[in-house]
Design a protein around this motif. Structure first.
Motif, PDB file in Angstrom:
ATOM      1  N   ASN A 127       1.228  -4.960   0.776  1.00 15.43           N
ATOM      2  CA  ASN A 127      -0.134  -4.471   0.648  1.00 15.43           C
ATOM      3  C   ASN A 127      -0.611  -4.225   2.071  1.00 15.43           C
ATOM      4  O   ASN A 127      -0.941  -5.169   2.796  1.00 15.43           O
ATOM      5  CB  ASN A 127      -1.020  -5.490  -0.050  1.00 15.43           C
ATOM      6  CG  ASN A 127      -2.447  -4.985  -0.221  1.00 15.43           C
ATOM      7  OD1 ASN A 127      -2.976  -4.270   0.626  1.00 15.43           O
ATOM      8  ND2 ASN A 127      -3.081  -5.364  -1.315  1.00 15.43           N
ATOM      9  N   PRO A 128      -0.635  -2.956   2.515  1.00 10.82           N
ATOM     10  CA  PRO A 128      -0.922  -2.678   3.921  1.00 10.82           C
ATOM     11  C   PRO A 128      -2.411  -2.673   4.266  1.00 10.82           C
ATOM     12  O   PRO A 128      -2.780  -2.426   5.411  1.00 10.82           O
ATOM     13  CB  PRO A 128      -0.331  -1.280   4.116  1.00 10.82           C
ATOM     14  CG  PRO A 128      -0.473  -0.639   2.779  1.00 10.82           C
ATOM     15  CD  PRO A 128      -0.284  -1.744   1.767  1.00 10.82           C
ATOM     16  N   ALA A 129      -3.261  -2.955   3.279  1.00  9.06           N
ATOM     17  CA  ALA A 129      -4.714  -2.945   3.487  1.00  9.06           C
ATOM     18  C   ALA A 129      -5.191  -1.579   3.980  1.00  9.06           C
ATOM     19  O   ALA A 129      -5.997  -1.478   4.904  1.00  9.06           O
ATOM     20  CB  ALA A 129      -5.141  -4.054   4.453  1.00  9.06           C
ATOM     21  N   VAL A 130      -4.669  -0.530   3.346  1.00  3.00           N
ATOM     22  CA  VAL A 130      -5.067   0.846   3.650  1.00  3.00           C
ATOM     23  C   VAL A 130      -5.806   1.403   2.440  1.00  3.00           C
ATOM     24  O   VAL A 130      -5.250   1.442   1.340  1.00  3.00           O
ATOM     25  CB  VAL A 130      -3.842   1.724   3.985  1.00  3.00           C
ATOM     26  CG1 VAL A 130      -4.261   3.189   4.098  1.00  3.00           C
ATOM     27  CG2 VAL A 130      -3.184   1.250   5.267  1.00  3.00           C
ATOM     28  N   LEU A 165      11.569  -2.767   2.405  1.00  3.16           N
ATOM     29  CA  LEU A 165      10.134  -2.884   2.164  1.00  3.16           C
ATOM     30  C   LEU A 165       9.674  -1.691   1.330  1.00  3.16           C
ATOM     31  O   LEU A 165      10.239  -0.594   1.413  1.00  3.16           O
ATOM     32  CB  LEU A 165       9.359  -2.905   3.479  1.00  3.16           C
ATOM     33  CG  LEU A 165       9.671  -4.067   4.424  1.00  3.16           C
ATOM     34  CD1 LEU A 165       8.964  -3.862   5.757  1.00  3.16           C
ATOM     35  CD2 LEU A 165       9.264  -5.403   3.808  1.00  3.16           C
ATOM     36  N   HIS A 166       8.639  -1.915   0.551  1.00  4.85           N
ATOM     37  CA  HIS A 166       8.101  -0.885  -0.333  1.00  4.85           C
ATOM     38  C   HIS A 166       6.595  -0.783  -0.115  1.00  4.85           C
ATOM     39  O   HIS A 166       5.919  -1.807   0.029  1.00  4.85           O
ATOM     40  CB  HIS A 166       8.395  -1.267  -1.787  1.00  4.85           C
ATOM     41  CG  HIS A 166       7.659  -0.461  -2.806  1.00  4.85           C
ATOM     42  ND1 HIS A 166       7.654   0.920  -2.822  1.00  4.85           N
ATOM     43  CD2 HIS A 166       6.888  -0.836  -3.869  1.00  4.85           C
ATOM     44  CE1 HIS A 166       6.940   1.357  -3.846  1.00  4.85           C
ATOM     45  NE2 HIS A 166       6.463   0.305  -4.487  1.00  4.85           N
ATOM     46  N   LEU A 170       3.042   0.512   9.388  1.00  2.00           N
ATOM     47  CA  LEU A 170       3.073  -0.943   9.256  1.00  2.00           C
ATOM     48  C   LEU A 170       4.413  -1.404   8.677  1.00  2.00           C
ATOM     49  O   LEU A 170       4.980  -2.413   9.118  1.00  2.00           O
ATOM     50  CB  LEU A 170       1.926  -1.411   8.363  1.00  2.00           C
ATOM     51  CG  LEU A 170       0.515  -1.216   8.926  1.00  2.00           C
ATOM     52  CD1 LEU A 170      -0.527  -1.525   7.864  1.00  2.00           C
ATOM     53  CD2 LEU A 170       0.305  -2.108  10.147  1.00  2.00           C
ATOM     54  N   ALA A 171       4.915  -0.668   7.691  1.00  3.46           N
ATOM     55  CA  ALA A 171       6.202  -1.023   7.091  1.00  3.46           C
ATOM     56  C   ALA A 171       7.337  -0.862   8.096  1.00  3.46           C
ATOM     57  O   ALA A 171       8.244  -1.700   8.175  1.00  3.46           O
ATOM     58  CB  ALA A 171       6.457  -0.158   5.856  1.00  3.46           C
ATOM     59  N   VAL A 172       7.314   0.212   8.876  1.00  2.00           N
ATOM     60  CA  VAL A 172       8.352   0.451   9.875  1.00  2.00           C
ATOM     61  C   VAL A 172       8.362  -0.668  10.908  1.00  2.00           C
ATOM     62  O   VAL A 172       9.429  -1.193  11.275  1.00  2.00           O
ATOM     63  CB  VAL A 172       8.140   1.820  10.558  1.00  2.00           C
ATOM     64  CG1 VAL A 172       9.006   1.948  11.804  1.00  2.00           C
ATOM     65  CG2 VAL A 172       8.459   2.948   9.585  1.00  2.00           C
ATOM     66  N   GLU A 173       7.197  -1.056  11.373  1.00  3.81           N
ATOM     67  CA  GLU A 173       7.122  -2.108  12.393  1.00  3.81           C
ATOM     68  C   GLU A 173       7.671  -3.421  11.867  1.00  3.81           C
ATOM     69  O   GLU A 173       8.422  -4.128  12.564  1.00  3.81           O
ATOM     70  CB  GLU A 173       5.669  -2.270  12.850  1.00  3.81           C
ATOM     71  CG  GLU A 173       5.143  -1.082  13.646  1.00  3.81           C
ATOM     72  CD  GLU A 173       3.643  -1.161  13.900  1.00  3.81           C
ATOM     73  OE1 GLU A 173       3.000  -2.096  13.362  1.00  3.81           O
ATOM     74  OE2 GLU A 173       3.129  -0.287  14.613  1.00  3.81           O
TER      75      GLU A 173
END
Length: 236
Positions: free
Chosen positions: A128-131, A173-174, A193-196
């Motif tokens: 959940n990237p909070a986007v 990651l998804h 965010l997922a890449v990092e």
């Protein structure tokens, strides 16, 4: 002519859209997984699978339909909230390629079932990237208040303690921030965010989801090429 309500789909248009997607994201050589919840028509699935697509499923029934359409197990992803124990067992028996894990409790359940069955499935943690996506509030799935996915801080803790889940290979990651997405920069922010996080923990796979917008009632919808232009610099 048919005598009953009927839906007619243009296979030519479907395949043209697939080629458009592939051209837009060509530098990445991605595998596109078609979401069966959009349309699980057998002839459509068979055509997409024959064209090299994978299948994104959210139930044991959809896994069955993907298999019946000839989709290789390694190209089937099992996503979705509320997976039952029976569905997880079915997915492991089918030997599918990936399970997207929604929360720590589901990860523990998957690890326990895999141990019982002598399997070690590959899993991707759903972040959940909070986007906050620019879409209808009922189909925005990646903001901080959404019930979907694992917050970044919690996901990092899980990855730091991967040894606690010896029967699951946490390998990716998804993200999925919503459907009818209106702004490519929001998708790029979630992907960044997922890449990092993936680089931090040496994960080799990203499953980036979300629904490309459709102008159902006319007007303008952001083109897939615009999404590619925003995402490619983040992902390459």
């Amino acid at each position: 002519a048919v005598g009953t309500p009927v839906y007619v789909y243009s296979l030519r248009r479907v395949m043209a859209q697939l080629e458009r997607l592939r051209a837009a994201f060509a530098p990445l050589h991605p595998v596109f997984h078609y979401s069966l919840k959009a349309n699980a028509s057998g002839p459509l699935l068979r055509a997409l699978v024959a064209a090299g697509c994978g299948c994104d499923t959210v139930s044991a029934g959809e896994i069955f339909l993907a298999q019946r359409a000839g989709c290789p197990p390694e190209r089937i992803v099992f996503a979705g909230v509320g997976k039952t124990r029976a569905e997880i067992r079915y997915a492991l028996e089918a030997g599918i390629g990936w399970l997207n894990v929604e929360n720590p409790a589901e990860l523990r359940r998957l690890d326990a079932i895999a141990a019982e069955m002598g399997r070690r499935p590959r899993a991707a943690l759903r972040l959940n990237p909070a986007v906050q996506a620019e879409t209808h509030r009922y189909i925005a799935t990646g903001h901080a208040g959404a019930k979907f996915g694992i917050p970044l801080v919690e996901a990092r803790m899980i990855l730091e303690q991967r040894g606690d889940y010896p029967h699951v290979e946490i390998a990716g990651l998804h993200t999925h921030i919503g459907s009818q997405l209106g702004r490519p920069d929001e998708s790029a922010a979630a992907a960044r965010l997922a890449v990092e996080l993936a680089r931090e923990f040496g994960l080799g796979h990203l499953n980036l989801g979300g629904g490309f917008p459709v102008a159902y009632e006319g007007g303008y919808a952001v083109a897939v090429e615009d999404f590619a232009a925003a995402l490619l610099p983040v992902l390459m």
